[in-house]
Design a protein around this motif. Structure first.
Motif: not given
Length: 339
Positions: A83-87, A120-121, A125-128
């Motif tokens: 959830r926290y990672e930029k691939p 926390g994600w 900067g991440y959103r589903p």
């Protein structure tokens, strides 16, 4: 025969008795423990990843440093919260760390565990996407990451680049050949274990999972492993998938062992709720070596797995944790036919 490694949560604490009083202590001692474990003949050094906590969080500098200090031991995670990672960035970091270790990374990834902070994600900067859950987002990130590790070109080259380009579409660099085949998924349910098999990932199953039928933890975990292997076969993948399970196992061979772990208290499974899901937590093992041999021989999930990760109390320092690992390798594993 089993591969046997350690799994460290990488805690640090200001408590007077802690050998890891800071993040620096934990990072440097984690590297030293990987070196010590390799010298003892252990097969793997694995590390947890937790954000917003006084624990290990950014795995790739640690894995690269441990890779530079060791020669044979597998280096891995259990698990990186996707959830926290930029691939894209993760693929570059993972490729570099794997090349430094000369192809020894075994990366465990997953949706992650309960967090220290709310969502926390979002701070990363991440959103589903619309209609997604955070678990869906983690799996989407994982699928992109797996695709990038294949090493296929996808980016249109600049007609006026700073440096000459090879022909065709460009991939991310550095590319680590074979890393795609060394990715594991940490599954907390039978359904996610089957999904991991379909995606061609190895399986990591820890000391907790969804309570799906009320049976003892080790029985449910063994069933999960069998479901996973059947799904792998149905997917038509080549090769044999690997499966790891984690356990807290302490052989009591001296006064320190008895002081730390001789009082018992975790000899039974525990039931709790995680995100409103009924979950079962597996028991720990502590006892004289002969007692452990008898108890561990009845653990169905360990029997099913090819890899066993020993959770270690990293705050007690490198020397003591090496002793914990050596106790299992020397006094327990041979009696069970693991070594």
């Amino acid at each position: 025969m089993k591969k046997i490694g350690f799994l460290s949560f990488g805690h640090w604490s200001s408590d007077r008795g802690a050998a890891t009083r800071s993040a620096q202590d934990t990072l440097l001692q984690s590297i030293d423990l990987a070196v010590a474990a390799e010298e003892l003949g252990a097969d793997g050094a694995y590390f947890r990843v937790h954000h917003f906590a006084q624990q290990l969080a950014s795995p790739f500098p640690l894995l690269a440093a441990a890779g530079a200090r060791t020669k044979t031991i597998e280096l891995g995670t259990a698990v990186i919260d996707m959830r926290y990672e930029k691939p894209f960035y993760m693929a570059e970091d993972a490729g570099a760390a794997d090349l430094i270790s000369q192809g020894r990374l075994q990366l465990g990834i997953s949706r992650g565990s309960p967090e220290q902070v709310i969502d926390g994600w979002k701070h990363f900067g991440y959103r589903p996407a619309e209609g997604e859950t955070d678990a869906d987002m983690a799996r989407r990130h994982a699928e992109v990451f797996l695709g990038l590790l294949e090493g296929r070109g996808f980016a249109q080259p600049n007609p006026r680049p700073m440096f000459p380009n090879p022909p065709g579409l460009l991939r991310l660099e550095p590319h680590a050949p074979g890393l795609r085949d060394r990715i594991w998924w940490g599954a907390g349910s039978n359904a996610t274990a089957k999904w991991a098999a379909q995606m061609g990932m190895h399986l990591q199953s820890s000391t907790l999972k969804d309570d799906e039928n009320g049976k003892p933890f080790h029985v449910q975990q063994a069933e999960q492993i069998r479901y996973y292997r059947e799904a792998w076969k149905e997917a038509g993948h080549e090769g044999t998938p690997r499966v790891s399970v984690s356990r807290s196992i302490f052989a009591l061979t001296d006064d320190r062992d008895r002081m730390y772990f001789g009082r018992g208290g975790k000899e039974a499974d525990q039931i709790g709720f995680i995100n409103d899901t009924r979950s079962i937590f597996g028991r720990g093992y502590a006892g004289e070596p002969g007692q452990l041999v008898k108890e561990l021989a009845r653990d169905e999930a360990i029997a099913e797995a090819d890899t066993l990760l020993l959770t270690v109390p990293n705050t007690l320092g490198v020397e003591y944790n090496a002793h914990v690992i050596e106790n299992i390798l020397k006094h327990v594993a041979p009696e069970l036919g693991w070594r």
